[in-house]
Design an enzyme around this catalytic site. Structure first.
Site, PDB file in Angstrom:
ATOM      1  N   GLY A  36       8.656  -3.344   6.324  1.00 50.81           N
ATOM      2  CA  GLY A  36       9.524  -2.509   5.495  1.00 50.81           C
ATOM      3  C   GLY A  36      10.296  -3.239   4.420  1.00 50.81           C
ATOM      4  O   GLY A  36      11.349  -2.767   3.972  1.00 50.81           O
ATOM      5  N   SER A  37       9.765  -4.359   3.926  1.00 52.75           N
ATOM      6  CA  SER A  37      10.535  -5.074   2.896  1.00 52.75           C
ATOM      7  C   SER A  37      10.589  -4.292   1.586  1.00 52.75           C
ATOM      8  O   SER A  37      11.589  -4.367   0.857  1.00 52.75           O
ATOM      9  CB  SER A  37       9.967  -6.482   2.674  1.00 52.75           C
ATOM     10  OG  SER A  37       8.735  -6.451   2.010  1.00 52.75           O
ATOM     11  N   ARG A  89      -6.171  13.192  11.814  1.00 51.35           N
ATOM     12  CA  ARG A  89      -5.421  12.926  10.579  1.00 51.35           C
ATOM     13  C   ARG A  89      -4.750  14.193  10.045  1.00 51.35           C
ATOM     14  O   ARG A  89      -3.572  14.182   9.693  1.00 51.35           O
ATOM     15  CB  ARG A  89      -6.359  12.331   9.520  1.00 51.35           C
ATOM     16  CG  ARG A  89      -5.641  11.838   8.277  1.00 51.35           C
ATOM     17  CD  ARG A  89      -6.582  11.215   7.268  1.00 51.35           C
ATOM     18  NE  ARG A  89      -7.494  10.247   7.843  1.00 51.35           N
ATOM     19  CZ  ARG A  89      -7.156   9.003   8.185  1.00 51.35           C
ATOM     20  NH1 ARG A  89      -5.922   8.582   7.996  1.00 51.35           N
ATOM     21  NH2 ARG A  89      -8.037   8.185   8.716  1.00 51.35           N
ATOM     22  N   LEU A 117      -4.098   9.065   3.539  1.00 53.87           N
ATOM     23  CA  LEU A 117      -3.573  10.421   3.552  1.00 53.87           C
ATOM     24  C   LEU A 117      -4.729  11.416   3.483  1.00 53.87           C
ATOM     25  O   LEU A 117      -5.713  11.192   2.785  1.00 53.87           O
ATOM     26  CB  LEU A 117      -2.646  10.646   2.355  1.00 53.87           C
ATOM     27  CG  LEU A 117      -1.450   9.715   2.194  1.00 53.87           C
ATOM     28  CD1 LEU A 117      -0.504  10.270   1.130  1.00 53.87           C
ATOM     29  CD2 LEU A 117      -0.711   9.493   3.500  1.00 53.87           C
ATOM     30  N   HIS A 133       0.590  -1.369  -4.208  1.00 56.42           N
ATOM     31  CA  HIS A 133      -0.601  -2.121  -3.799  1.00 56.42           C
ATOM     32  C   HIS A 133      -0.484  -3.546  -4.341  1.00 56.42           C
ATOM     33  O   HIS A 133      -0.135  -3.731  -5.509  1.00 56.42           O
ATOM     34  CB  HIS A 133      -1.865  -1.446  -4.348  1.00 56.42           C
ATOM     35  CG  HIS A 133      -3.120  -2.119  -3.897  1.00 56.42           C
ATOM     36  ND1 HIS A 133      -3.615  -1.976  -2.614  1.00 56.42           N
ATOM     37  CD2 HIS A 133      -3.960  -2.957  -4.533  1.00 56.42           C
ATOM     38  CE1 HIS A 133      -4.715  -2.707  -2.493  1.00 56.42           C
ATOM     39  NE2 HIS A 133      -4.946  -3.309  -3.644  1.00 56.42           N
ATOM     40  N   GLU A 166      -6.673  11.627  -4.376  1.00 55.49           N
ATOM     41  CA  GLU A 166      -7.535  11.746  -3.195  1.00 55.49           C
ATOM     42  C   GLU A 166      -8.425  10.523  -2.984  1.00 55.49           C
ATOM     43  O   GLU A 166      -9.116  10.423  -1.982  1.00 55.49           O
ATOM     44  CB  GLU A 166      -8.368  13.041  -3.251  1.00 55.49           C
ATOM     45  CG  GLU A 166      -9.227  13.210  -4.467  1.00 55.49           C
ATOM     46  CD  GLU A 166      -8.474  13.745  -5.681  1.00 55.49           C
ATOM     47  OE1 GLU A 166      -9.131  14.059  -6.672  1.00 55.49           O
ATOM     48  OE2 GLU A 166      -7.215  13.814  -5.664  1.00 55.49           O
TER      49      GLU A 166
END
Ligand code: GRF
Length: 236
Positions: A36-37, A89, A117, A133, A166
């Site tokens: 979680g940085s 999912r 997702l 990313h 997507e």
């Protein structure tokens, strides 16, 4: 400012001026799976006043033991654990969407969320999900991006904050930061220096999305022409 076709009632508000100018705060929903940085960097930007008109509405983790989740609790932020392991999912994502809506989230920020997702999730928040990313996309999508870049022998590396669509690591780019690859680097030191840039880039990207100056044109996230009408109807 994002031209979009948000379907959720929570997402159709027009943000035609920076939220700092009397608008309700832009409410972030942060999704994470690990240390979680990036989340902490966003939280620090908000607390330091560098992201005015932005607040964290909820931090959600799909991993109960995630260090980032504990860090969020320590900061007194609302948190939720929605364990994904062993779940379909679409079903898990439906729970996450419901949680985001319950917390009236405007903008979803993936911050080391190690889960793809579903199309339904992306469709529920069109152009309202950011991801970070650790490469200069479209180079080196997917896992171990820093190692990929190092092994390929690039001389410039970096990070990308982009809207999620997507396809994997594919959406419209909001911000990028580049660094040189040093002769002395190995993949680990390169990843560490990229991470430092990530912590700056995510807040830069959120500021752009929260403000009135930028809009999506095709694949490009660009400054609006100041001579255009300031408030197109269907925008964030
Ligand atoms: C970062 O390198 C980010 O680019 C990638 O996952 C990592 C998460 O790190 N998507 P952290 O949990 O934010 O520290």
């Amino acid at each position: 400012m994002i031209a979009g076709n948000a379907e959720s009632a929570d997402l159709t508000q027009t943000r035609s001026v920076p939220v700092a100018e009397g608008r309700p705060p832009l409410r972030l929903g942060v999704l994470l799976s690990g240390r979680g940085s990036n989340f902490l960097a966003i939280a620090q930007s908000i607390r330091a006043g560098r992201l005015q008109g932005v607040q964290i509405a909820v931090v959600i983790s799909n991993v109960a033991e995630a260090a980032g989740l504990q860090a969020a609790r320590d900061l007194g932020l609302p948190t939720a654990v929605l364990v994904s392991k062993g779940r379909k999912r679409a079903e898990h994502d439906a729970d996450v969407i419901a949680c985001l809506r319950a917390h009236r989230v405007d903008l979803v920020c993936l911050a080391g969320y190690m889960r793809l997702l579903s199309p339904e999730f992306v469709a529920a928040f069109p152009n309202h999900i950011l991801n970070i990313h650790p490469s200069l996309l479209p180079a080196f999508p997917g896992l171990e991006a820093q190692q990929q870049a190092f092994d390929y022998g690039v001389k410039v590396a970096g990070c990308t904050v982009h809207f999620v669509d997507e396809h994997l690591d594919n959406g419209v780019i909001v911000a990028q930061r580049a660094i040189p690859v040093l002769e002395t680097d190995d993949a680990h030191s390169l990843a560490e220096r990229i991470l430092a840039e990530e912590h700056i880039a995510y807040s830069e990207a959120i500021a752009r999305v929260a403000g009135a100056e930028y809009e999506i044109r095709g694949r490009r996230f660009v400054k609006r022409n100041p001579r255009d009408d300031p408030a197109p109807a269907a925008a964030v």
